[in-house]
Design an enzyme around this catalytic site. Sequence first.
Site, short mmCIF file in Angstrom:
data_model
loop_
_atom_site.label_atom_id
_atom_site.label_comp_id
_atom_site.label_asym_id
_atom_site.label_seq_id
_atom_site.Cartn_x
_atom_site.Cartn_y
_atom_site.Cartn_z
N SER A 144 -15.42 -8.91 -12.13
CA SER A 144 -13.84 -9.05 -13.05
C SER A 144 -14.84 -9.57 -14.41
CB SER A 144 -13.13 -10.17 -12.60
OG SER A 144 -12.39 -10.68 -13.53
N TYR A 157 -12.60 -18.33 -8.51
CA TYR A 157 -12.50 -16.97 -8.57
C TYR A 157 -13.65 -16.89 -9.64
CZ TYR A 157 -10.56 -12.37 -10.10
OH TYR A 157 -10.43 -11.11 -10.34
N1 LIG Z 1 -5.99 -6.69 -10.97
C1 LIG Z 1 -6.63 -7.20 -11.84
O1 LIG Z 1 -6.32 -7.61 -13.07
C2 LIG Z 1 -8.03 -7.59 -11.53
C3 LIG Z 1 -8.98 -7.51 -12.51
C4 LIG Z 1 -10.20 -7.97 -12.39
C5 LIG Z 1 -10.75 -7.81 -10.97
N2 LIG Z 1 -10.10 -7.55 -10.06
C6 LIG Z 1 -10.56 -7.43 -8.83
O2 LIG Z 1 -10.44 -6.28 -8.24
C7 LIG Z 1 -10.10 -6.28 -6.79
C8 LIG Z 1 -9.03 -5.87 -6.23
O3 LIG Z 1 -7.99 -6.60 -6.92
P1 LIG Z 1 -6.40 -5.92 -6.90
O4 LIG Z 1 -6.03 -6.53 -8.09
O5 LIG Z 1 -6.27 -4.42 -6.56
O6 LIG Z 1 -5.85 -6.55 -5.70
P2 LIG Z 1 -4.58 -6.55 -4.54
O7 LIG Z 1 -4.06 -7.70 -4.25
O8 LIG Z 1 -3.69 -5.70 -4.76
O9 LIG Z 1 -5.36 -5.93 -3.29
C9 LIG Z 1 -6.52 -6.79 -2.43
C10 LIG Z 1 -6.95 -6.01 -1.22
O10 LIG Z 1 -7.84 -7.02 -0.76
C11 LIG Z 1 -7.45 -6.89 0.82
N3 LIG Z 1 -7.90 -8.26 1.24
C12 LIG Z 1 -7.56 -9.44 0.75
N4 LIG Z 1 -7.92 -10.48 1.51
C13 LIG Z 1 -8.61 -9.85 2.55
C14 LIG Z 1 -9.36 -10.30 3.76
N5 LIG Z 1 -9.33 -11.68 3.91
N6 LIG Z 1 -9.79 -9.44 4.70
C15 LIG Z 1 -9.82 -8.08 4.53
N7 LIG Z 1 -9.01 -7.79 3.17
C16 LIG Z 1 -8.61 -8.58 2.48
C17 LIG Z 1 -5.82 -7.00 0.93
O11 LIG Z 1 -5.30 -6.59 2.24
C18 LIG Z 1 -5.94 -5.68 -0.49
O12 LIG Z 1 -6.16 -4.37 0.23
C19 LIG Z 1 -10.36 -7.89 -6.46
O13 LIG Z 1 -11.74 -8.18 -6.28
C20 LIG Z 1 -10.05 -8.57 -7.97
O14 LIG Z 1 -10.52 -9.64 -7.88
C21 LIG Z 1 -8.45 -7.37 -10.64
#
Ligand SMILES: NC(=O)c1ccc[n+]([C@@H]2O[C@H](COP(=O)([O-])OP(=O)(O)OC[C@H]3O[C@@H](n4cnc5c(N)ncnc54)[C@H](O)[C@@H]3O)[C@@H](O)[C@H]2O)c1
Length: 262
Positions: A144, A157
């Site tokens: 991130s 985070y």
């Molecule tokens: N959305 C954003 O703006 C953003 C920005 C920067 C980084 N990210 C990073 O991108 C990645 C994906 O984020 P997203 O926005 O798609 O999130 P999301 O909430 O849409 O998806 C998260 C996924 O992780 C899985 N997960 C969560 N906890 C778990 C556990 N204990 N065991 C197994 N699976 C688990 C969930 O089932 C889901 O499939 C993350 O690492 C997040 O930090 C997201």
Amino acid sequence: MQRNNNKPALVTGSTSGIGLAIAHTLARGGHPVMLHGLADPQSGARLQREFADSYGVSCGFSDADITTEGGCQQLVAETREALGNTAILVNNAGIQFTAAAHEFPAEQWHRIIAVNLSAAFFLARDVIPDMRAEGWGRVVNVASVHGMVASANKAAYCAAKHGLVGLTKVLALENADSGITANAICPGWVETPLIQPQIDAIASTEGITGDEARARLVGEKQPMPRTTHPEAIGALTLYLCGEFADTLTGATLPVDGGWTAQ
Ligand SMILES: NC(=O)c1ccc[n+]([C@@H]2O[C@H](COP(=O)([O-])OP(=O)(O)OC[C@H]3O[C@@H](n4cnc5c(N)ncnc54)[C@H](O)[C@@H]3O)[C@@H](O)[C@H]2O)c1
């Protein structure tokens, strides 16, 4: 140039958001994909069928909870059973919780470090020996902008994502002799369910609509005031797994509308 488009890929957290988009992109590119996330077995099976039908590649599904070392080992074992050895590891699963550090609940701290950082370490530790034996491998860590800069109320985070960027560099150095690359993708705001609670919180405190709250959230940090599509992160991951990214390793790659350029 070696074409690598049939290498089995494990994408953590691929039942939603960015991980799901990465899984679609890799499968469309010809990679067998292990889908993973906290979905019920029926939706997991449905997703697996949908992928197999759409892309004609082998697919598996695991709902292993990766908050523990045992859960990570289970996921690696289930992937091996479904697709063979993992050649591409995408550490994408992640969770968020916001509060000031002096009010941060211990259980949220431990959970965020476990899912966003320790799982990436355990999974990499368990699949890298097979990659080294094969002389080829890709580790893509979805970190991130919070692996590069900080924001208030995101102690766990930011600590986890900075840690993930550090882990990525170590993996790149240790495996530079074995055809394995390790890189960190650092998105700014991406349109997924993860950011919705933050949009809802602004809308309710400020008494504004969801769209206004989204614009405010994004515009506060990004000179380019719009969210990134999850598919953009998928396309970058596919590039990192492709034949032209052989020497791209140890990098921290922002996709953030200029957030970290400031
Ligand atoms: N959305 C954003 O703006 C953003 C920005 C920067 C980084 N990210 C990073 O991108 C990645 C994906 O984020 P997203 O926005 O798609 O999130 P999301 O909430 O849409 O998806 C998260 C996924 O992780 C899985 N997960 C969560 N906890 C778990 C556990 N204990 N065991 C197994 N699976 C688990 C969930 O089932 C889901 O499939 C993350 O690492 C997040 O930090 C997201």
